[in-house]
Scaffold this motif. Structure first.
Motif, PDB file in Angstrom:
ATOM      1  N   GLY A  15       0.809  -1.212   0.000  1.00 21.99           N
ATOM      2  CA  GLY A  15       0.000   0.000   0.000  1.00 21.99           C
ATOM      3  C   GLY A  15       0.842   1.262   0.000  1.00 21.99           C
ATOM      4  N   LEU A  16       1.894   1.278   0.804  1.00 21.02           N
ATOM      5  CA  LEU A  16       2.765   2.442   0.879  1.00 21.02           C
ATOM      6  C   LEU A  16       3.533   2.625  -0.424  1.00 21.02           C
ATOM      7  CD1 LEU A  16       3.937   4.791   2.460  1.00 21.02           C
ATOM      8  CD2 LEU A  16       5.562   3.202   3.528  1.00 21.02           C
ATOM      9  N   ARG A  17       4.025   1.532  -0.988  1.00 21.31           N
ATOM     10  CA  ARG A  17       4.710   1.613  -2.284  1.00 21.31           C
ATOM     11  C   ARG A  17       3.765   2.175  -3.342  1.00 21.31           C
ATOM     12  NH1 ARG A  17       5.554  -1.124  -7.152  1.00 21.31           N
ATOM     13  NH2 ARG A  17       7.738  -1.125  -7.848  1.00 21.31           N
ATOM     14  N   GLY A  18       2.518   1.723  -3.331  1.00 24.20           N
ATOM     15  CA  GLY A  18       1.534   2.237  -4.283  1.00 24.20           C
ATOM     16  C   GLY A  18       1.290   3.720  -4.115  1.00 24.20           C
ATOM     17  N   ASP A  19       1.277   4.188  -2.852  1.00 18.04           N
ATOM     18  CA  ASP A  19       1.086   5.619  -2.605  1.00 18.04           C
ATOM     19  C   ASP A  19       2.237   6.431  -3.182  1.00 18.04           C
ATOM     20  OD1 ASP A  19      -1.289   5.145  -1.247  1.00 18.04           O
ATOM     21  OD2 ASP A  19      -0.345   5.133   0.726  1.00 18.04           O
ATOM     22  N   VAL A  20       3.468   5.944  -2.986  1.00 16.70           N
ATOM     23  CA  VAL A  20       4.643   6.671  -3.477  1.00 16.70           C
ATOM     24  C   VAL A  20       4.665   6.677  -5.009  1.00 16.70           C
ATOM     25  CG1 VAL A  20       7.162   6.696  -3.584  1.00 16.70           C
ATOM     26  CG2 VAL A  20       6.024   6.190  -1.418  1.00 16.70           C
ATOM     27  N   VAL A  21       4.618   5.480  -5.610  1.00 18.80           N
ATOM     28  CA  VAL A  21       4.726   5.382  -7.064  1.00 18.80           C
ATOM     29  C   VAL A  21       3.510   6.009  -7.744  1.00 18.80           C
ATOM     30  CG1 VAL A  21       4.928   3.795  -9.023  1.00 18.80           C
ATOM     31  CG2 VAL A  21       6.194   3.341  -6.908  1.00 18.80           C
ATOM     32  N   GLY A  22       2.332   5.812  -7.164  1.00 18.64           N
ATOM     33  CA  GLY A  22       1.116   6.359  -7.755  1.00 18.64           C
ATOM     34  C   GLY A  22       1.109   7.878  -7.773  1.00 18.64           C
ATOM     35  N   SER A  23       1.474   8.507  -6.651  1.00 17.67           N
ATOM     36  CA  SER A  23       1.474   9.972  -6.615  1.00 17.67           C
ATOM     37  C   SER A  23       2.567  10.535  -7.522  1.00 17.67           C
ATOM     38  CB  SER A  23       1.635  10.480  -5.178  1.00 17.67           C
ATOM     39  OG  SER A  23       2.807   9.974  -4.570  1.00 17.67           O
ATOM     40  N   PHE A  24       3.708   9.836  -7.615  1.00 18.19           N
ATOM     41  CA  PHE A  24       4.768  10.271  -8.521  1.00 18.19           C
ATOM     42  C   PHE A  24       4.290  10.225  -9.966  1.00 18.19           C
ATOM     43  CE2 PHE A  24       8.440   8.880 -11.197  1.00 18.19           C
ATOM     44  CZ  PHE A  24       9.077  10.110 -11.247  1.00 18.19           C
ATOM     45  N   ASN A  25       3.622   9.139 -10.335  1.00 21.56           N
ATOM     46  CA  ASN A  25       3.145   9.032 -11.711  1.00 21.56           C
ATOM     47  C   ASN A  25       2.037  10.035 -12.018  1.00 21.56           C
ATOM     48  OD1 ASN A  25       4.337   7.031 -13.600  1.00 21.56           O
ATOM     49  ND2 ASN A  25       4.144   5.693 -11.822  1.00 21.56           N
ATOM     50  N   GLU A  26       1.258  10.424 -11.018  1.00 21.42           N
ATOM     51  CA  GLU A  26       0.260  11.465 -11.240  1.00 21.42           C
ATOM     52  C   GLU A  26       0.927  12.797 -11.549  1.00 21.42           C
ATOM     53  OE1 GLU A  26      -3.327  11.734  -8.765  1.00 21.42           O
ATOM     54  OE2 GLU A  26      -2.621   9.918  -7.770  1.00 21.42           O
ATOM     55  N   GLU A  40       0.807  19.933  -9.392  1.00 21.18           N
ATOM     56  CA  GLU A  40       1.352  20.481  -8.161  1.00 21.18           C
ATOM     57  C   GLU A  40       0.644  19.899  -6.945  1.00 21.18           C
ATOM     58  OE1 GLU A  40       2.622  24.690 -10.238  1.00 21.18           O
ATOM     59  OE2 GLU A  40       0.937  24.643  -8.886  1.00 21.18           O
ATOM     60  N   LEU A  41      -0.663  19.724  -7.027  1.00 19.14           N
ATOM     61  CA  LEU A  41      -1.397  19.138  -5.907  1.00 19.14           C
ATOM     62  C   LEU A  41      -0.873  17.744  -5.587  1.00 19.14           C
ATOM     63  CD1 LEU A  41      -5.021  20.253  -6.789  1.00 19.14           C
ATOM     64  CD2 LEU A  41      -3.760  20.905  -4.749  1.00 19.14           C
ATOM     65  N   ASN A  42      -0.597  16.954  -6.623  1.00 18.71           N
ATOM     66  CA  ASN A  42      -0.085  15.612  -6.382  1.00 18.71           C
ATOM     67  C   ASN A  42       1.352  15.632  -5.907  1.00 18.71           C
ATOM     68  OD1 ASN A  42      -2.395  13.963  -6.975  1.00 18.71           O
ATOM     69  ND2 ASN A  42      -2.221  14.693  -9.060  1.00 18.71           N
ATOM     70  N   GLY A  43       2.063  16.753  -6.139  1.00 18.21           N
ATOM     71  CA  GLY A  43       3.365  16.919  -5.516  1.00 18.21           C
ATOM     72  C   GLY A  43       3.234  16.927  -4.005  1.00 18.21           C
ATOM     73  N   GLY A  44       2.139  17.501  -3.501  1.00 11.68           N
ATOM     74  CA  GLY A  44       1.889  17.474  -2.066  1.00 11.68           C
ATOM     75  C   GLY A  44       1.634  16.068  -1.563  1.00 11.68           C
ATOM     76  N   LYS A  45       0.900  15.273  -2.333  1.00 10.85           N
ATOM     77  CA  LYS A  45       0.643  13.882  -1.948  1.00 10.85           C
ATOM     78  C   LYS A  45       1.939  13.081  -1.921  1.00 10.85           C
ATOM     79  CE  LYS A  45      -4.029  13.741  -3.953  1.00 10.85           C
ATOM     80  NZ  LYS A  45      -4.862  13.112  -5.009  1.00 10.85           N
ATOM     81  N   LEU A  46       2.821  13.355  -2.877  1.00 13.51           N
ATOM     82  CA  LEU A  46       4.106  12.657  -2.908  1.00 13.51           C
ATOM     83  C   LEU A  46       4.932  13.008  -1.677  1.00 13.51           C
ATOM     84  CD1 LEU A  46       6.102  10.851  -4.462  1.00 13.51           C
ATOM     85  CD2 LEU A  46       6.940  12.913  -5.600  1.00 13.51           C
ATOM     86  N   CYS A  47       4.901  14.279  -1.265  1.00 14.57           N
ATOM     87  CA  CYS A  47       5.618  14.685  -0.046  1.00 14.57           C
ATOM     88  C   CYS A  47       5.167  13.853   1.146  1.00 14.57           C
ATOM     89  CB  CYS A  47       5.355  16.155   0.262  1.00 14.57           C
ATOM     90  SG  CYS A  47       6.188  17.314  -0.816  1.00 14.57           S
ATOM     91  N   GLU A  48       3.862  13.711   1.305  1.00 16.36           N
ATOM     92  CA  GLU A  48       3.333  12.965   2.447  1.00 16.36           C
ATOM     93  C   GLU A  48       3.738  11.505   2.394  1.00 16.36           C
ATOM     94  OE1 GLU A  48      -0.754  13.892   1.849  1.00 16.36           O
ATOM     95  OE2 GLU A  48      -0.436  16.044   2.258  1.00 16.36           O
ATOM     96  N   VAL A 109      -1.760  27.260  -5.397  1.00 17.32           N
ATOM     97  CA  VAL A 109      -2.215  25.915  -5.760  1.00 17.32           C
ATOM     98  C   VAL A 109      -3.049  25.354  -4.624  1.00 17.32           C
ATOM     99  CG1 VAL A 109      -1.497  23.607  -6.413  1.00 17.32           C
ATOM    100  CG2 VAL A 109      -0.145  25.583  -7.114  1.00 17.32           C
ATOM    101  N   GLY A 110      -4.275  24.943  -4.923  1.00 19.56           N
ATOM    102  CA  GLY A 110      -5.112  24.312  -3.915  1.00 19.56           C
ATOM    103  C   GLY A 110      -5.852  25.296  -3.036  1.00 19.56           C
ATOM    104  N   HIS A 111      -5.684  26.595  -3.255  1.00 17.45           N
ATOM    105  CA  HIS A 111      -6.346  27.595  -2.432  1.00 17.45           C
ATOM    106  C   HIS A 111      -6.878  28.718  -3.305  1.00 17.45           C
ATOM    107  CE1 HIS A 111      -4.770  25.747   1.217  1.00 17.45           C
ATOM    108  NE2 HIS A 111      -3.598  25.698   0.628  1.00 17.45           N
TER     109      HIS A 111
END
Length: 252
Positions: A15-26, A40-48, A109-111
């Motif tokens: 699940g964690l690997r999917g979060d990292v790779v998935g947000s990067f690919n987005e 840019e929004l998905n850049g925030g998801k990748l940070c998390e 971005v996002g606001h």
């Protein structure tokens, strides 16, 4: 070391690997499609997601999925005080996360009512920060060189080509009237590794292997669009070839 791109980040829970790779690919996909704000929004998801990985590495136990800290700025700064960890993990990666998250939060971005409109410039910064972070993550988790890690990160990028029909090991270009070279670029774009010449010829349905090698493969190799290895008869896209193939996808 016997390492392949397909084993990248498998030290992490699925699940964690999917979060990292998935947000990067987005991030990569939205940038490619000129969708600056989602990139840019998905850049925030990748940070998390990457913060969750770093924290798990330090604690000796990875979370199953990524989570958002209450204050990512304070959380990243707190990592700097953890002892007995490499500087890249406790300082360099966390500080890059802070910079990336700053663009997500404070560049319009996002606001609503942000003082700066989302732009290609900001999204480009997000893209290359994201690639750097992913390469560092792969490098320290797998003890690779920087060049090896960068190559692995490129292989993790998902490239969807709607003009390609796939069934099992069979591939076909659905757009008629394209040159052999354009068909080849489209067929190679979704592939993460090298493709055998014979397999590529079957996909492209070229009637003459010798002529294809003379008229398509060798000229494209000379133009640095592909790496054609005449020793093992394998073909892979090079960065200029990826750029040309992606431009072709966007123009059709």
């Amino acid at each position: 070391m016997n390492f392949t791109p397909f084993s990248a980040l498998t030290v992490l829970p699925e699940g964690l690997r999917g979060d990292v790779v998935g947000s990067f690919n987005e991030v990569v996909r939205n940038y490619r499609e000129h969708r600056w704000e989602p990139a840019e929004l998905n850049g925030g998801k990748l940070c998390e997601a990457i913060y969750t990985v770093i924290l798990g590495y330090m604690d000796g136990r990875y979370a199953e999925r990524s989570s958002k800290p209450n204050n990512i700025l304070d959380a990243c700064r707190a990592l700097e005080h953890r002892s007995n960890f490499p500087r890249a993990i406790k300082i360099q990666i966390p500080r890059m996360l802070i910079a990336l998250y700053e663009i997500r939060n404070n560049r319009g971005v996002g606001h609503a009512g942000g003082d700066v409109d989302p732009s290609r410039m900001d999204a480009t910064a997000v893209l290359y920060m994201s690639k750097w972070l992913m390469a560092e993550l792969v490098r320290f988790l797998h003890d690779l060189t920087t060049d090896q890690a960068s190559s692995v990160v490129e292989s993790l990028i998902e490239r969807e080509v709607p003009l390609i029909w796939t069934e099992g090991n069979k591939r076909r270009v659905l757009k008629v009237g394209l040159s052999w070279k354009k068909k080849m670029l489209l067929l190679l774009l979704p592939e993460n590794g090298a493709v055998g010449e014979a397999e590529l010829l079957e996909w492209i349905e070229h009637p003459n292997p010798g002529r294809f090698r003379r008229d398509v493969l060798r000229p494209a190799h000379k133009q640095k669009l592909i790496e054609f290895n005449e020793g093992d008869l394998s073909v892979r896209l090079l960065p200029p070839g990826i750029a040309e193939a992606e431009s072709l996808v966007n123009s059709l």
